[in-house]
Scaffold this motif. Structure first.
Motif, short mmCIF file in Angstrom:
data_model
loop_
_atom_site.label_atom_id
_atom_site.label_comp_id
_atom_site.label_asym_id
_atom_site.label_seq_id
_atom_site.Cartn_x
_atom_site.Cartn_y
_atom_site.Cartn_z
N HIS A 83 0.83 -1.22 0.00
CA HIS A 83 0.00 0.00 0.00
C HIS A 83 0.86 1.26 0.00
O HIS A 83 0.52 2.25 -0.67
N MET A 84 1.97 1.22 0.70
CA MET A 84 2.88 2.37 0.73
C MET A 84 3.49 2.61 -0.65
O MET A 84 3.63 3.76 -1.09
N LEU A 85 3.84 1.53 -1.34
CA LEU A 85 4.42 1.65 -2.67
C LEU A 85 3.41 2.22 -3.67
O LEU A 85 3.74 3.12 -4.46
N ILE A 86 2.19 1.71 -3.62
CA ILE A 86 1.15 2.22 -4.53
C ILE A 86 0.92 3.71 -4.29
O ILE A 86 0.84 4.51 -5.24
N ASP A 87 0.84 4.10 -3.02
CA ASP A 87 0.64 5.52 -2.70
C ASP A 87 1.81 6.36 -3.20
O ASP A 87 1.62 7.46 -3.74
N PHE A 88 3.02 5.85 -3.02
CA PHE A 88 4.21 6.58 -3.46
C PHE A 88 4.21 6.76 -4.98
O PHE A 88 4.50 7.85 -5.49
N CYS A 89 3.90 5.68 -5.70
CA CYS A 89 3.85 5.77 -7.16
C CYS A 89 2.78 6.76 -7.62
O CYS A 89 3.00 7.52 -8.59
N ASP A 90 1.64 6.77 -6.94
CA ASP A 90 0.58 7.74 -7.28
C ASP A 90 1.07 9.17 -7.04
O ASP A 90 0.88 10.05 -7.88
#
Length: 402
Positions: A72-79
């Motif tokens: 979830h942290m990675l997805i948020d970062f990419c967004d």
């Protein structure tokens, strides 16, 4: 040349650790050193680019917790940073009857890890997703995605500099000595002092750890994973990601098909002993490093236990026909001529003296250092979560001083 923290290793875990540490304590003087001329030069830049869901990992383990949080942290970062990714999903396919209970165990484990959108699917549903796959049972895992981790790592590097940290490339650590309040970190052309050293050196993490403590009783064994790619005209055979049911006793997932963020379809990898720690080709041999692997008592026990599996992996490494046969279990239409040479990655697999291939993340703390000694897949997916945990360990030391 005095720092609060020196992070050794410019792969995705080291970068995420530095980034998370500076976000929490921006006034910290932090240096990250990397022996290569670019960030993400080894495991990070040579992996399959899969965003893992946390399906495989023992509930409650560091792997499971960090993968699910890190996802979830990675997805948020990419967004936030406009890094392209795709949550394309994957299917896990049983091709033999003995794999059915293993697939069911995988399904139950996924549910325990909070993946409530995974589902058992019929053969008809499987072929709606992947028309060319043959199997007798399957799971659909919609969480799984793909991304270019080199782009992610480079963005972490940008964030470190924005937060006031320093990054030095072409800087190889040669020795670390405890000077009391500070550690002296010597490199091939310089010397630095740090209150705390954080070792995120991947394939050389055990060697760096031994520079901070003599009580590190494990060895990094390098396993090379070799890939083929599908010819462009055969890429229609794979729509998403296609995985076999993994052997629960072996810490590798088996040959599978992966869509790449940069385009193309990878097929593989196998898992063979690399003849040097950074041995991305069969021809790359370092006799000293190879001898270290072969002489390690733990590896000898692993070799005795898994010799049959290991022989099969090695045979596939030298036989394109055997590699093709393994892929045909999932997609029978695949022919040897459909495959062209792909790349390879090397996995830093920690092995203890008793023959245990460490499955979970391993962090060894000493008075002056934090050593990340085992961070295999899904470390890239988990990077921000791992970095968060390590930064907490690091900052506790500074909080106690403050």
């Amino acid at each position: 040349m005095r720092y609060d923290v020196i992070v050794i290793g410019g792969g995705i875990v080291g970068l995420a650790t530095a980034c998370q540490t500076l976000k929490k304590k921006p006034n910290l003087k932090l240096l990250l050193v990397e022996k290569e001329g670019a960030l993400a030069a080894h495991q990070t830049g040579n992996n399959s680019g899969v965003i893992h869901s946390g399906l495989y990992y023992k509930p409650g383990s560091l792997k499971a917790t960090n993968c699910i949080n890190g996802y979830h942290m990675l997805i948020d970062f990419c967004d936030q940073e406009s890094i392209p990714y795709e949550l394309c999903g994957k299917i896990v396919v049983a091709t033999d009857d003995f794999q059915k209970p293993l697939l069911e165990n995988l399904y139950q484990r996924g549910l325990q890890n909070g993946l409530d959108k995974i589902s058992r699917i019929s053969i008809e549903e499987m072929n709606e997703i992947e028309p060319h796959v043959k199997g007798i049972a399957a799971l659909n895992v919609p969480y799984t995605g793909i991304v270019d981790y080199k782009l992610v790592a480079e963005k972490y590097g940008e964030k470190i500099k924005e937060l006031g940290g320093e990054i030095r490339l072409n800087t190889k650590v040669t020795s670390i000595s405890d000077q009391g309040q500070y550690s002296n970190v010597s490199t091939d052309d310089n010397s630095f002092e740090a209150k705390l050293v954080i070792n995120c050196c991947g394939l050389y993490s055990d060697k760096i750890a031994r520079k901070t403590s003599q009580d590190v009783d494990l060895k990094i064994i390098p396993f090379r994973g070799e890939y083929f790619k599908l010819k462009p005209e055969k890429e229609y055979l794979v729509k998403h990601l296609i995985y076999p049911v993994p052997d629960p006793n072996f810490p590798f997932l088996g040959v599978h098909f992966t869509r790449m963020m940069k385009g193309g379809i990878e097929a593989g990898p196998n898992a063979v002993l690399a003849f040097r720690r950074e041995g991305y080709k069969k021809s790359q041999v370092h006799l000293g490093e190879l001898a270290e692997s072969l002489m390690w008592p733990g590896f000898q026990k692993v070799a005795m236990k898994y010799w049959k599996t290991g022989f099969g992996e090695m045979y596939r490494s030298f036989s394109k026909a055997a590699f093709t046969k393994a892929l045909q279990k999932l997609i029978p239409e695949i022919q040897s001529d459909d495959l062209i040479d792909g790349g390879a990655g090397v996995r830093a697999q920690a092995c203890d003296r008793t023959g245990g291939l460490l499955d979970d993340f391993s962090i060894i703390e000493t008075k002056s250092a934090i050593n990340v000694c085992n961070a295999p897949s899904p470390a890239a997916t988990s990077s921000l979560s791992i970095g968060n945990s390590i930064s907490d360990l690091a900052l506790k030391r500074f909080d106690s001083v403050d």
